[in-house]
Design a protein around this motif. Sequence first.
Motif, short mmCIF file in Angstrom:
data_model
loop_
_atom_site.label_atom_id
_atom_site.label_comp_id
_atom_site.label_asym_id
_atom_site.label_seq_id
_atom_site.Cartn_x
_atom_site.Cartn_y
_atom_site.Cartn_z
N VAL A 166 3.53 6.59 6.62
CA VAL A 166 4.43 6.04 7.62
C VAL A 166 5.77 6.87 7.76
CG1 VAL A 166 5.73 3.79 8.46
CG2 VAL A 166 3.21 3.99 7.60
N ALA A 167 6.43 6.96 6.18
CA ALA A 167 7.75 7.33 6.19
C ALA A 167 7.68 8.61 6.55
CB ALA A 167 8.21 7.16 4.54
N ALA A 168 6.61 9.54 6.27
CA ALA A 168 6.59 10.94 6.43
C ALA A 168 6.50 11.21 7.85
CB ALA A 168 5.41 11.56 5.79
N PHE A 169 5.78 10.34 8.68
CA PHE A 169 5.94 10.33 10.34
C PHE A 169 7.14 10.23 10.86
CE2 PHE A 169 1.15 10.42 9.95
CZ PHE A 169 0.94 11.21 11.15
N ASP B 40 0.75 -1.12 0.09
CA ASP B 40 0.15 -0.13 0.13
C ASP B 40 0.87 1.32 0.10
OD1 ASP B 40 -1.81 2.13 0.35
OD2 ASP B 40 -2.84 1.05 2.17
N ASP B 41 1.20 1.84 -0.96
CA ASP B 41 2.11 2.84 -1.24
C ASP B 41 1.70 4.00 -0.66
OD1 ASP B 41 3.86 1.28 -2.84
OD2 ASP B 41 2.73 2.01 -4.80
N GLU B 42 0.33 4.36 -0.56
CA GLU B 42 -0.19 5.74 -0.15
C GLU B 42 0.18 5.49 1.41
OE1 GLU B 42 -4.34 7.75 1.08
OE2 GLU B 42 -4.30 6.69 -0.92
N PHE B 43 -0.15 4.31 2.11
CA PHE B 43 0.18 4.36 3.60
C PHE B 43 1.44 4.28 4.08
CE2 PHE B 43 0.80 0.71 6.84
CZ PHE B 43 0.60 1.34 7.94
#
Length: 101
Positions: A73-76, A66-69
């Motif tokens: 996660v990476a942004a957080f 799930d690329d959006e998810f």
Amino acid sequence: MRRTRKHIAECHEVLGVTPETPREEVKRAFKRIIMKHHPDLKIDDEKVVAEEVSKLYIEAYKVITDDEFLAKVAAFESGATGKNQPCYCESDKKYKHCCGR
């Protein structure tokens, strides 16, 4: 199902891949496993168990592809998204009090 860091790691483990595994290899691993446990390939008594096991593999595959998810996660994790934003695991808690402890 809440998608925490621990859950994401477990999904990789279930499919026998790592976060660095290329997408095509993840897809091949998923196909190989799902064909082994597909309910249509089992006898009556084994079908119920195979359905549950297949659901586990399907959920794991959905989570780690799930690329959006994963971008959220990476942004957080990188600090690009504020720590007072709702957590990516979709709990009611803010990130700094949830998965970003």
